[in-house]
Design a protein around this motif. Sequence first.
Motif, short mmCIF file in Angstrom:
data_model
loop_
_atom_site.label_atom_id
_atom_site.label_comp_id
_atom_site.label_asym_id
_atom_site.label_seq_id
_atom_site.Cartn_x
_atom_site.Cartn_y
_atom_site.Cartn_z
N VAL A 6 -44.23 -9.27 82.48
CA VAL A 6 -43.24 -10.22 83.01
C VAL A 6 -43.94 -11.33 83.79
CG1 VAL A 6 -41.25 -10.47 84.56
CG2 VAL A 6 -41.39 -8.50 83.03
N ASP A 7 -44.99 -10.96 84.48
CA ASP A 7 -45.79 -11.93 85.25
C ASP A 7 -46.41 -12.98 84.33
OD1 ASP A 7 -46.79 -12.80 87.78
OD2 ASP A 7 -48.77 -12.06 87.20
N ILE A 8 -46.93 -12.53 83.19
CA ILE A 8 -47.51 -13.46 82.20
C ILE A 8 -46.44 -14.44 81.72
CG2 ILE A 8 -48.41 -13.62 79.83
CD1 ILE A 8 -49.85 -10.91 80.38
N PHE A 9 -45.24 -13.91 81.48
CA PHE A 9 -44.14 -14.75 80.99
C PHE A 9 -43.78 -15.83 82.01
CE2 PHE A 9 -39.48 -15.50 80.77
CZ PHE A 9 -39.43 -16.14 79.54
N PHE A 10 -43.63 -15.44 83.27
CA PHE A 10 -43.25 -16.41 84.31
C PHE A 10 -44.33 -17.48 84.49
CE2 PHE A 10 -40.09 -13.24 86.02
CZ PHE A 10 -38.99 -14.06 85.84
N LYS A 11 -45.58 -17.07 84.39
CA LYS A 11 -46.68 -18.05 84.51
C LYS A 11 -46.65 -19.02 83.33
CE LYS A 11 -49.85 -15.39 87.40
NZ LYS A 11 -50.96 -14.40 87.42
N SER A 12 -46.39 -18.50 82.13
CA SER A 12 -46.31 -19.35 80.93
C SER A 12 -45.15 -20.33 81.02
CB SER A 12 -46.15 -18.48 79.67
OG SER A 12 -47.22 -17.60 79.53
N MET A 13 -44.04 -19.89 81.63
CA MET A 13 -42.86 -20.75 81.74
C MET A 13 -43.09 -21.99 82.60
SD MET A 13 -40.27 -19.85 79.86
CE MET A 13 -38.83 -20.62 80.61
N LYS A 14 -44.17 -21.99 83.38
CA LYS A 14 -44.51 -23.17 84.19
C LYS A 14 -45.02 -24.32 83.32
CE LYS A 14 -45.47 -20.47 88.34
NZ LYS A 14 -46.50 -19.89 89.21
N ASN A 15 -45.44 -23.95 82.08
CA ASN A 15 -45.89 -24.97 81.13
C ASN A 15 -44.66 -25.59 80.45
OD1 ASN A 15 -46.47 -25.80 78.27
ND2 ASN A 15 -48.57 -25.48 78.95
N LYS A 16 -44.54 -26.90 80.52
CA LYS A 16 -43.34 -27.58 80.03
C LYS A 16 -43.08 -27.34 78.54
CE LYS A 16 -41.11 -32.09 79.74
NZ LYS A 16 -41.35 -33.54 79.61
N ASN A 17 -44.14 -27.43 77.73
CA ASN A 17 -43.97 -27.23 76.28
C ASN A 17 -43.52 -25.81 75.96
OD1 ASN A 17 -44.75 -29.85 75.76
ND2 ASN A 17 -46.90 -29.33 75.44
#
Length: 309
Positions: free
Chosen positions: A196-207
């Motif tokens: 879940v942590d990986i997902f939230f970090k990835s969501m910071k990327n606009k694309n």
Amino acid sequence: MKAPLFYSKILLFGEYGIIKNSKGLSIPYNFYKGGLKLGDLRIDKVKKSNENLLTFRDYLLKLDNSIVLFDFNKMNDDLLKGMYFDSTIPQGYGIGSSGALVAAFYDRYAENKITVLENLTKDKITVLKNIFSLMESHFHGQSSGLDPLNSYLSLPILIHSKNQIETTGIPIQSSNGKGAVFLLDSGKSSETAPMVDIFFKSMKNKNYSEVIRNDFIRITDSCVDNFLEGNFKSLFLNIKNLSKVVFDNFKPMIPKDFHNIWAKGIESNDYFLKLCGSGGGGYILGFSKDFKKAKSVLKDYKLEIVYNF
């Protein structure tokens, strides 16, 4: 000590998406179950589980008792007598092992609990979900509360959005149908919080966040609608697209040993794979129009049928 059994669950659709307000569909899976029992603390399994329950008790003591109040005298008495959680639900496999435990604790110790026998309005279901979210956060860092809710009610649950949830019916299984939803065993367990942590970090990327909102959530919503309507022709068109989007955007959540067979399913149309829960290991969920063929192609793997159509 008489205590009921609580079953595992399978989130058919909505993993990661429901965090961002997609639809979701969760169903009970009665093959695995767990319940609270009294045992001999000299037995390692009992002792280890009892110690874990003591830690959980300490966590529950800190919760706001205006939201949920527990009978800690009864809980402490049971723990001293050697209470443990006796479960066949594999841990770290994405099918709700901690959810069943949370449901069991709420059922036995919550004061003024909402019961399955009363008229379950949407408001009551939301209250339950919020309580379970708080309780299960002990195990995952952040929990939606859906796993314990499914285990507690033992009914399919339709998630329209974070705060709009209801029980639902699903199409009746066809015992002689060729198609199936199945579980594929990755052979290793996984922890939810790091994924879940990986997902939230990835969501910071606009694309990345645009792909999730515009593609992943849109397709997930369509899959939920197709399944509930029994429209399996459209479902498989959408499941193929969902499998592609997950393969392209959730690589860290797919065990490396399974990248090849994931891609092969998309190429051949013999089966389509998706995450079961947070991924990283545990079970992978599969959909096939012809389960016999999928089973033959995946003969080196352990498969379990969840639903026939």
